[in-house]
Design a protein around this motif. Structure first.
Motif, PDB file in Angstrom:
ATOM      1  N   LEU A 168       6.847  34.646  18.379  1.00  0.00           N
ATOM      2  CA  LEU A 168       7.918  33.874  18.897  1.00  0.00           C
ATOM      3  C   LEU A 168       7.665  32.737  19.417  1.00  0.00           C
ATOM      4  N   ILE A 169       8.382  31.501  19.230  1.00  0.00           N
ATOM      5  CA  ILE A 169       8.132  30.309  19.726  1.00  0.00           C
ATOM      6  C   ILE A 169       9.405  29.693  20.507  1.00  0.00           C
ATOM      7  N   GLN A 170       9.206  29.566  21.732  1.00  0.00           N
ATOM      8  CA  GLN A 170      10.506  29.011  22.397  1.00  0.00           C
ATOM      9  C   GLN A 170      10.198  27.880  23.242  1.00  0.00           C
ATOM     10  N   ARG A 171       9.206  27.842  23.672  1.00  0.00           N
ATOM     11  CA  ARG A 171       8.715  26.758  24.730  1.00  0.00           C
ATOM     12  C   ARG A 171       7.517  26.042  23.968  1.00  0.00           C
ATOM     13  N   PRO A 172       7.487  24.677  24.450  1.00  0.00           N
ATOM     14  CA  PRO A 172       6.252  23.899  24.038  1.00  0.00           C
ATOM     15  C   PRO A 172       4.946  24.558  24.182  1.00  0.00           C
ATOM     16  N   GLU A 173       4.902  25.429  25.389  1.00  0.00           N
ATOM     17  CA  GLU A 173       3.475  25.835  25.816  1.00  0.00           C
ATOM     18  C   GLU A 173       3.299  27.045  24.711  1.00  0.00           C
ATOM     19  N   ASP A 174       4.404  27.652  23.975  1.00  0.00           N
ATOM     20  CA  ASP A 174       4.034  28.609  23.089  1.00  0.00           C
ATOM     21  C   ASP A 174       3.119  28.046  21.626  1.00  0.00           C
ATOM     22  N   LEU A 175       3.172  26.506  21.460  1.00  0.00           N
ATOM     23  CA  LEU A 175       2.045  26.040  20.689  1.00  0.00           C
ATOM     24  C   LEU A 175       0.711  26.014  20.811  1.00  0.00           C
ATOM     25  N   ASP A 176       0.734  26.042  22.370  1.00  0.00           N
ATOM     26  CA  ASP A 176      -0.880  25.817  23.004  1.00  0.00           C
ATOM     27  C   ASP A 176      -1.504  26.853  23.570  1.00  0.00           C
ATOM     28  N   GLY A 177      -1.066  28.047  23.482  1.00  0.00           N
ATOM     29  CA  GLY A 177      -1.788  29.262  24.222  1.00  0.00           C
ATOM     30  C   GLY A 177      -3.164  29.448  23.715  1.00  0.00           C
ATOM     31  N   PRO A 178      -4.039  29.468  24.604  1.00  0.00           N
ATOM     32  CA  PRO A 178      -5.610  29.575  24.035  1.00  0.00           C
ATOM     33  C   PRO A 178      -5.752  30.910  23.478  1.00  0.00           C
ATOM     34  N   SER A 179      -4.866  31.880  23.524  1.00  0.00           N
ATOM     35  CA  SER A 179      -5.293  32.875  22.711  1.00  0.00           C
ATOM     36  C   SER A 179      -4.088  33.241  21.571  1.00  0.00           C
ATOM     37  N   GLY A 180      -3.271  32.179  21.599  1.00  0.00           N
ATOM     38  CA  GLY A 180      -2.079  32.023  20.528  1.00  0.00           C
ATOM     39  C   GLY A 180      -2.404  31.261  19.520  1.00  0.00           C
ATOM     40  N   MET A 181      -1.789  29.834  19.377  1.00  0.00           N
ATOM     41  CA  MET A 181      -1.977  29.134  18.428  1.00  0.00           C
ATOM     42  C   MET A 181      -3.208  27.820  18.964  1.00  0.00           C
ATOM     43  N   ARG A 182      -3.442  27.668  20.327  1.00  0.00           N
ATOM     44  CA  ARG A 182      -4.274  26.871  20.425  1.00  0.00           C
ATOM     45  C   ARG A 182      -4.030  25.204  20.119  1.00  0.00           C
ATOM     46  N   GLY A 183      -2.804  25.040  20.007  1.00  0.00           N
ATOM     47  CA  GLY A 183      -2.219  23.424  19.579  1.00  0.00           C
ATOM     48  C   GLY A 183      -2.432  23.274  18.137  1.00  0.00           C
ATOM     49  N   LEU A 184      -2.905  24.455  17.305  1.00  0.00           N
ATOM     50  CA  LEU A 184      -3.004  24.281  15.872  1.00  0.00           C
ATOM     51  C   LEU A 184      -1.473  24.790  15.265  1.00  0.00           C
ATOM     52  N   PRO A 185      -0.990  23.685  14.475  1.00  0.00           N
ATOM     53  CA  PRO A 185       0.261  23.768  13.941  1.00  0.00           C
ATOM     54  C   PRO A 185       0.563  24.809  12.639  1.00  0.00           C
ATOM     55  N   VAL A 186      -0.528  25.180  12.109  1.00  0.00           N
ATOM     56  CA  VAL A 186      -0.347  25.994  10.847  1.00  0.00           C
ATOM     57  C   VAL A 186      -0.690  27.224  11.110  1.00  0.00           C
ATOM     58  N   VAL A 187      -0.160  28.173  10.829  1.00  0.00           N
ATOM     59  CA  VAL A 187      -0.607  29.739  11.010  1.00  0.00           C
ATOM     60  C   VAL A 187      -0.401  30.215   9.664  1.00  0.00           C
ATOM     61  N   GLY A 188      -1.412  31.183   9.121  1.00  0.00           N
ATOM     62  CA  GLY A 188      -1.095  31.824   7.833  1.00  0.00           C
ATOM     63  C   GLY A 188      -1.766  33.170   7.833  1.00  0.00           C
ATOM     64  N   THR A 189      -1.150  34.064   7.333  1.00  0.00           N
ATOM     65  CA  THR A 189      -1.516  35.544   7.101  1.00  0.00           C
ATOM     66  C   THR A 189      -1.736  36.016   5.745  1.00  0.00           C
ATOM     67  N   LEU A 190      -2.909  36.630   5.373  1.00  0.00           N
ATOM     68  CA  LEU A 190      -2.923  37.216   4.060  1.00  0.00           C
ATOM     69  C   LEU A 190      -3.101  38.646   4.018  1.00  0.00           C
TER      70      LEU A 190
END
Lengths: 262, 224
Positions: free
Chosen positions: A166-188
């Motif tokens: 869930l991305i609702q706030r800008p800080e949701d893009l930067d969480g150290p255990s979440g996306m760490r400021g990296l914009p692309v996430v993939g799951t295989l």
């Protein structure tokens, strides 16, 4: 749109197709014999707020298909209403490869993307989802932006993997255990994985400073996650895993769909 | 003066001395430290604060609240459904194994404490630590909000104590970190209690990658 795939003699064919709205599918082709290859075409204009895309794919027992997309699915800025994409993939005693190109969520988009993989009996599945939040090639963050990204895998009705980002706030893009400021996430994910498959996948999962990859296995489900700065790099990371595990899992050489190269 | 037996029960349930092996797990911290993601107390605080605001408040705690309600109402099917859903939301083999290993230890303890019904439900309670925690809390009359607070506190304390050893940090720094993170707990609990069923769930790619990589980390002291 809904697609029914069935085995007829040696080949898997597109036996049924119901279509309403802008989604389209190209004529099936057979570059490797019996496996039905399909290109799913998203609306060229992308999705805006209020649009809703529904994709249902059903594989009947014995069917084998590979579905991909020739281009990224785009979700544009919305001034309010949400754009939704719901994908349901039902595989019963059949084999599906689901390898679409990335979803690009433009800055200002409001989108919900659900993928539900419903496996029954001896279903085999290899698939990935790649989400690009913002436009990293133009240094544009997904800010503002709102996204609910869900991947759910059930086997015989029992939850095997539930993933909800869930991305609702800008800080949701930067969480150290979440996306760490990296914009692309993939799951295989891939079914039928044993220790050997896990080792093969790990052997090709090399990381660099800009692309992080980790592979694990829960029951017989291989799960690889990649986090990176660019869609093509994340896809290349997941495609390397697909290449390593396709031969042992599906008994076929891994020849990348030509469309990926264009 | 009033006494509050439920509070005492909560303190017991959240105590790190429970034989659930909490000290054996780092939930990816051991790899994150090796990778250089966690070097200071501030890094640790940001790592855990992020999870309090995401995984804890939108996955662990709302599911715990539903398990607690199901246990109170004797709704076995709901308790089992939420257990399966929690496990399916644990992102890696190690994180699932941690949930189940700690679940087994807690279920054994609840049986030996003669918590009514625990023996008969042991296969279910042993599947996830959260299930046994919710079941015991409901039995001891602990209200939903304190149950969630106790669980979040236990989670925080265990990981801070693990991180102190791994990074390493001083005891005082650890307690300063805990003290600051305590301020984030109420908001996580409030969010969890207000969340609708459909919104439940989480996904932490970096944590999942750290935990996946930890599974093959060459030198490791922790089991997750």
């Amino acid at each position: 749109m809904s697609l029914q795939l069935e085995r007829r003699g040696e080949r898997t064919v597109l036996a049924g197709r119901r279509r309403r709205g802008p989604l389209a599918v190209q004529r099936a082709f057979y570059p490797e014999g019996e496996v039905c290859h399909l290109y799913l075409l998203h609306p060229p204009g992308g999705l805006v707020g209020g649009d809703r895309l529904e994709v249902e794919v059903d594989l009947a027992p014995g069917a084998a298909a590979m579905i991909t997309t020739p281009g990224a699915a785009k979700f544009y800025r919305s001034l309010g209403p949400r754009a939704e994409q719901h994908q349901t993939l039902r595989v019963r005693d059949a084999a599906l490869e689901w390898l679409p190109q990335e979803n690009i969520l433009f800055p200002g988009a409001n989108a919900r993307l659900d993928t539900h993989v419903d496996l029954r009996g001896d279903a085999r599945f290899i698939g990935w989802e790649i989400q690009c939040l913002g436009l990293p090639s133009h240094q544009q963050r997904f800010d503002p932006g709102c996204a609910s990204l869900r991947l759910r895998v059930d086997r015989d009705g029992e939850p095997l993997l539930w993933d909800h980002r869930l991305i609702q706030r800008p800080e949701d893009l930067d969480g150290p255990s979440g996306m760490r400021g990296l914009p692309v996430v993939g799951t295989l994910i891939a079914t039928g994985a044993d220790e050997r498959i896990l080792r093969l996948a790990r052997a090709v999962s090399t990381m660099d400073t800009d692309t992080l990859i980790g592979v694990t296995r829960v029951e017989d489900l291989l799960i690889a996650r990649a986090l990176g700065g660019a869609s093509d790099r994340v896809r290349a990371g997941l495609a390397a895993i697909w290449s390593a595990i396709r031969p042992p899992l599906l008994g076929r050489p891994a020849i990348a769909p030509r469309i990926w190269a264009t | 003066m009033t006494t509050d037996p439920a509070l005492l029960r909560l303190l017991h349930l959240a105590s790190p001395s429970l034989p659930t092996g909490a000290f054996a797990y780092s939930q990816g911290i051991e790899w994150a430290v090796e990778r250089g993601w966690l070097r200071t107390a501030a890094d640790l605080e940001a790592w855990l604060c992020d999870q309090l605001r995401t995984t804890q408040s939108s996955l662990d705690l709302p599911i715990l609240a539903r398990m607690h309600g199901a246990a109170r109402q004797g709704d076995e099917a709901a308790l089992a459904d939420w257990t399966v859903r929690l496990l399916a939301s644990r992102e890696t083999q190690e994180l699932r194994a941690e949930e189940s290993n700690r679940g087994r230890a807690l279920a054994d303890l609840l049986v030996s404490l003669e918590v009514p019904g625990a023996a008969g439900r042991k296969p279910l309670l042993a599947r996830a630590q959260a299930t046994g925690f919710a079941y015991a809390a409901a039995h001891w009359g602990i209200e939903p909000a304190p149950t969630l607070i106790g669980y979040a506190w236990g989670w925080l304390e265990n990981l801070v104590l693990a991180a102190i050893k791994i990074i390493p940090l001083g005891q005082t720094q650890g307690h300063q970190t805990l003290s600051r993170l305590i301020e984030v707990v109420p908001e996580a609990v409030e969010r969890a209690l207000a969340l609708e069923d459909d919104a439940i769930g989480a996904s932490s790619p970096a944590l999942a990658i750290a935990s996946s990589r930890h599974e093959t980390q060459y030198t490791r002291l922790f089991r997750s």
